[in-house]
Design a protein around this motif. Structure first.
Motif, PDB file in Angstrom:
ATOM      1  N   LYS A  59      -5.303  -2.856   8.540  1.00  0.00           N
ATOM      2  CA  LYS A  59      -6.688  -2.378   8.411  1.00  0.00           C
ATOM      3  C   LYS A  59      -6.885  -1.564   7.120  1.00  0.00           C
ATOM      4  N   ALA A  60      -5.935  -0.698   6.838  1.00  0.00           N
ATOM      5  CA  ALA A  60      -6.082   0.158   5.659  1.00  0.00           C
ATOM      6  C   ALA A  60      -6.005  -0.664   4.360  1.00  0.00           C
ATOM      7  N   ILE A  61      -5.180  -1.702   4.368  1.00  0.00           N
ATOM      8  CA  ILE A  61      -5.072  -2.543   3.166  1.00  0.00           C
ATOM      9  C   ILE A  61      -6.381  -3.304   2.933  1.00  0.00           C
ATOM     10  N   ARG A 294       2.872 -16.277   6.220  1.00  0.00           N
ATOM     11  CA  ARG A 294       2.800 -14.921   6.798  1.00  0.00           C
ATOM     12  C   ARG A 294       4.201 -14.330   6.942  1.00  0.00           C
ATOM     13  N   TRP A 295       5.076 -15.090   7.571  1.00  0.00           N
ATOM     14  CA  TRP A 295       6.405 -14.569   7.907  1.00  0.00           C
ATOM     15  C   TRP A 295       7.172 -14.186   6.641  1.00  0.00           C
ATOM     16  N   GLN A 296       7.058 -15.035   5.611  1.00  0.00           N
ATOM     17  CA  GLN A 296       7.816 -14.768   4.383  1.00  0.00           C
ATOM     18  C   GLN A 296       7.172 -13.661   3.545  1.00  0.00           C
ATOM     19  N   THR A 297       5.856 -13.665   3.406  1.00  0.00           N
ATOM     20  CA  THR A 297       5.132 -12.748   2.502  1.00  0.00           C
ATOM     21  C   THR A 297       5.812 -12.695   1.124  1.00  0.00           C
ATOM     22  N   PRO A 298       5.598 -13.733   0.301  1.00  0.00           N
ATOM     23  CA  PRO A 298       6.368 -13.855  -0.947  1.00  0.00           C
ATOM     24  C   PRO A 298       6.108 -12.738  -1.967  1.00  0.00           C
ATOM     25  N   ILE A 328       3.704  -7.073   2.982  1.00  0.00           N
ATOM     26  CA  ILE A 328       4.861  -7.416   3.811  1.00  0.00           C
ATOM     27  C   ILE A 328       4.805  -6.649   5.147  1.00  0.00           C
ATOM     28  N   SER A 329       4.191  -5.468   5.109  1.00  0.00           N
ATOM     29  CA  SER A 329       4.048  -4.663   6.316  1.00  0.00           C
ATOM     30  C   SER A 329       2.798  -5.070   7.100  1.00  0.00           C
ATOM     31  N   ALA A 330       1.688  -5.314   6.402  1.00  0.00           N
ATOM     32  CA  ALA A 330       0.455  -5.742   7.090  1.00  0.00           C
ATOM     33  C   ALA A 330       0.727  -6.996   7.912  1.00  0.00           C
ATOM     34  N   ASN A 331       1.563  -7.883   7.369  1.00  0.00           N
ATOM     35  CA  ASN A 331       1.867  -9.128   8.079  1.00  0.00           C
ATOM     36  C   ASN A 331       2.816  -8.932   9.257  1.00  0.00           C
ATOM     37  N   ARG A 332       3.309  -7.712   9.424  1.00  0.00           N
ATOM     38  CA  ARG A 332       4.131  -7.395  10.597  1.00  0.00           C
ATOM     39  C   ARG A 332       3.401  -6.403  11.511  1.00  0.00           C
ATOM     40  N   ASP A 333       2.106  -6.188  11.237  1.00  0.00           N
ATOM     41  CA  ASP A 333       1.330  -5.206  12.003  1.00  0.00           C
ATOM     42  C   ASP A 333       1.062  -5.775  13.408  1.00  0.00           C
ATOM     43  N   GLU A 334       1.687  -5.153  14.409  1.00  0.00           N
ATOM     44  CA  GLU A 334       1.646  -5.685  15.785  1.00  0.00           C
ATOM     45  C   GLU A 334       0.233  -5.623  16.382  1.00  0.00           C
ATOM     46  N   SER A 335      -0.641  -4.778  15.819  1.00  0.00           N
ATOM     47  CA  SER A 335      -1.992  -4.723  16.374  1.00  0.00           C
ATOM     48  C   SER A 335      -2.770  -5.996  15.998  1.00  0.00           C
ATOM     49  N   ILE A 336      -2.305  -6.720  15.015  1.00  0.00           N
ATOM     50  CA  ILE A 336      -2.951  -7.977  14.609  1.00  0.00           C
ATOM     51  C   ILE A 336      -2.088  -9.179  15.006  1.00  0.00           C
ATOM     52  N   PHE A 337      -0.774  -9.050  14.793  1.00  0.00           N
ATOM     53  CA  PHE A 337       0.154 -10.167  15.043  1.00  0.00           C
ATOM     54  C   PHE A 337       1.198  -9.747  16.083  1.00  0.00           C
ATOM     55  N   PRO A 338       0.939 -10.003  17.368  1.00  0.00           N
ATOM     56  CA  PRO A 338       1.928  -9.608  18.386  1.00  0.00           C
ATOM     57  C   PRO A 338       3.273 -10.272  18.104  1.00  0.00           C
ATOM     58  N   ASP A 339       4.352  -9.556  18.421  1.00  0.00           N
ATOM     59  CA  ASP A 339       5.705 -10.072  18.209  1.00  0.00           C
ATOM     60  C   ASP A 339       5.857 -10.566  16.760  1.00  0.00           C
ATOM     61  N   HIS A 353      -3.168 -13.924   7.837  1.00  0.00           N
ATOM     62  CA  HIS A 353      -2.166 -13.163   7.071  1.00  0.00           C
ATOM     63  C   HIS A 353      -2.739 -12.653   5.746  1.00  0.00           C
ATOM     64  N   LEU A 354      -2.094 -11.616   5.211  1.00  0.00           N
ATOM     65  CA  LEU A 354      -2.570 -11.058   3.941  1.00  0.00           C
ATOM     66  C   LEU A 354      -1.679 -11.461   2.756  1.00  0.00           C
ATOM     67  N   SER A 355      -0.852 -12.484   2.939  1.00  0.00           N
ATOM     68  CA  SER A 355       0.058 -12.869   1.840  1.00  0.00           C
ATOM     69  C   SER A 355      -0.688 -13.241   0.565  1.00  0.00           C
ATOM     70  N   PHE A 356      -1.930 -13.743   0.703  1.00  0.00           N
ATOM     71  CA  PHE A 356      -2.715 -14.099  -0.485  1.00  0.00           C
ATOM     72  C   PHE A 356      -3.628 -12.954  -0.917  1.00  0.00           C
ATOM     73  N   GLY A 357      -3.493 -11.790  -0.312  1.00  0.00           N
ATOM     74  CA  GLY A 357      -4.402 -10.692  -0.615  1.00  0.00           C
ATOM     75  C   GLY A 357      -5.734 -10.906   0.085  1.00  0.00           C
ATOM     76  N   TYR A 358      -6.759 -10.193  -0.418  1.00  0.00           N
ATOM     77  CA  TYR A 358      -8.043 -10.167   0.281  1.00  0.00           C
ATOM     78  C   TYR A 358      -9.079  -9.710  -0.741  1.00  0.00           C
ATOM     79  N   GLY A 359     -10.326 -10.185  -0.604  1.00  0.00           N
ATOM     80  CA  GLY A 359     -11.375  -9.672  -1.484  1.00  0.00           C
ATOM     81  C   GLY A 359     -11.436 -10.412  -2.813  1.00  0.00           C
ATOM     82  N   ILE A 360     -11.935  -9.749  -3.835  1.00  0.00           N
ATOM     83  CA  ILE A 360     -12.281 -10.460  -5.082  1.00  0.00           C
ATOM     84  C   ILE A 360     -11.064 -11.003  -5.830  1.00  0.00           C
ATOM     85  N   HIS A 361      -9.889 -10.452  -5.576  1.00  0.00           N
ATOM     86  CA  HIS A 361      -8.694 -10.952  -6.257  1.00  0.00           C
ATOM     87  C   HIS A 361      -7.887 -11.918  -5.403  1.00  0.00           C
TER      88      HIS A 361
END
Ligand code: HEM
Length: 414
Positions: A59-61, A294-298, A328-339, A353-361
């Motif tokens: 959420k914060a990201i 998501r799992w890898q988060t390159p 890498i942490s957002a993609n392990r956030d259990e409140s969004i991605f259980p287990d 997943h946020l591996s590609f970022g979010y927003g204008i970039h």
């Protein structure tokens, strides 16, 4: 809630997640679990990259990425990685790239390259990608171990870049070499390596300048160099800016997709019941692609710099401070991605997943990355190719590019 530990000058902060060994030894999961639970916006006062804010919850990201006027990407304030630009580059030369620019220039330059990544371009490119992927897989030995990183991940992604730039085929491994030098943030700690890095980047700039000169008076073609030449926003770029944007496209398109292809083999081997499900039902491939990314988060993080004093999840951020968004942490956030540590190819919200970022970039090459991974899985399925990982891979030693240097595997038919 912990904000900063009181440390003796040489003491390591256990919550300093920029330490390279956390990634080489694959033990970043625990400190990030603590950060998300105890201090999702955490001031790390001591690190080899200087003080920085660690933003580790999903959420914060998203919040930071949605406010580009407060949280700047601009190279003028330090750029997009935890390594500050003045630590990284020769201060005499500037290599701005549009990922490290704010509006309006970011928008203008992004617009030049984005036509290369539209859905219709993906359709146009898919036959070529399939053919190259098939040839690469058909050249692999079934009866002996080999390095998947070199023979598959590097070969396929470097080939893709050569096609995108219409780059001389025989020299394509130069792209891999330049990309490795450009994307290694640990180099800031070693002056001799910094000089060597700069030399490599000049070599790259010189090579591409030649290609530019050869194409400048020609009719437009669909390659990225010709697209830049024939655009209002990019045709008059300085040498530094040209080099900066090359680094962006080369590292952006290369290391990331390469490490997803390696993560694909690694994660499917680590979760054999998921692999068996995918082998039994190839219609799961599209969702598996998102889940593997998501799992890898390159790319483990991106950085922003605060342009004004502001507040984030109850913490006071001061103008000029460095903010690290740990995807890498957002993609392990259990409140969004259980287990979240588990690869689950049927995960319903894998695409969030946020591996590609979010927003204008948000990654301009995301569709191309997904297409390459999809085709790789499809061609593996056609050949009933299972990849068994023989030993723990050698990992990249840094907190920006999250990936693999070497991974010995043995193929098996299922
Ligand atoms: C799995 C593969 C990939 C991953 C994980 C990835 C990740 C990212 C991330 C995290 C960003 C920054 C997002 C942000 O700041 O919000 C980004 C931007 C970018 N990526 Fe990718 N990328 C991948 C593949 C590619 C490919 C194949 C290309 C092109 C050939 C590419 C080109 C770019 C460019 C040009 C930007 C800058 C966009 C902007 O600033 O507007 N990427 N990518």
């Amino acid at each position: 809630m912990a904000t900063a530990y009181k440390l003796e000058s040489n003491e390591v902060d256990p919550l300093d997640v920029s330490r390279a060994e956390l990634y080489t030894e694959h033990k970043w999961q625990e400190p990030f679990r603590r950060l998300r639970a105890e201090a999702p916006v955490y001031w790390c006062a001591n690190s080899e990259f200087g003080p920085y804010w660690s933003v580790s919850s999903y959420k914060a990201i998203q919040h930071v990425e949605a406010l580009p006027d407060i949280y700047s990407s601009s190279w003028e304030y330090g750029g997009i990685t935890i390594a500050d630009r003045d630590q990284f580059e020769d201060p005499k030369i500037e290599m701005p790239m549009f990922i490290a620019m704010d509006r309006p220039k970011h928008t203008e330059q992004r617009r030049v390259v984005s036509p290369a990544f539209t859905p219709s371009e993906m359709v146009r490119m898919s036959d070529e990608i399939r053919q190259r992927t098939a040839e690469t897989l058909d050249g692999l030995p079934w009866d002996q171990p080999f390095d998947w990183v070199d023979r598959v991940s590097i070969e396929l992604t470097t080939g893709m870049l050569a096609v995108l730039f219409d780059f001389p085929w025989a020299d394509r491994r130069k792209l891999t070499e330049w990309s490795d030098w450009a994307g290694d943030i640990e180099i800031v700690k070693d002056p001799a390596k910094r000089d060597q890095r700069l030399e490599k980047l000049y070599e790259m700039g010189g090579y591409f300048k030649k290609l530019w000169d050869e194409r400048v008076d020609k009719e437009p073609t669909p390659d990225l160099i010709s697209m830049m030449i024939h655009s209002e926003a990019m045709k008059d770029m300085s040498m530094g800016e040209f080099m900066g944007n090359l680094v962006l496209l080369i590292v952006g398109g290369n290391d990331t997709t390469r490490n997803t292809m390696s993560g694909l083999a690694y994660s499917l081997n680590k979760f054999p019941e998921q692999r068996a499900m995918l082998e039994a039902d190839p219609s799961l491939i599209p969702n598996a692609v998102s889940e593997i990314i998501r799992w890898q988060t390159p790319l483990a993080h991106m950085r922003r710099t605060a342009l004004s004093d502001t507040e984030l999840e109850g913490q006071t951020i001061k103008a000029g401070q460095k903010i690290i968004m740990w995807y890498i942490s957002a993609n392990r956030d259990e409140s969004i991605f259980p287990d979240a540590d588990k690869l689950d190819i049927k995960r319903e919200n894998a695409r969030r997943h946020l591996s590609f970022g979010y927003g204008i970039h948000r990654c301009v090459g995301a569709r191309l990355a997904e297409l390459q991974i999809t085709i790789l899985l499809e061609e593996m399925a056609k050949r009933r190719m299972r990849v068994n990982v023989l030993e723990e891979p050698v990992r990249v030693a840094q907190s920006f590019v999250n990936g693999y240097r070497k991974m010995m595997v043995q193929l098996e038919k299922y």
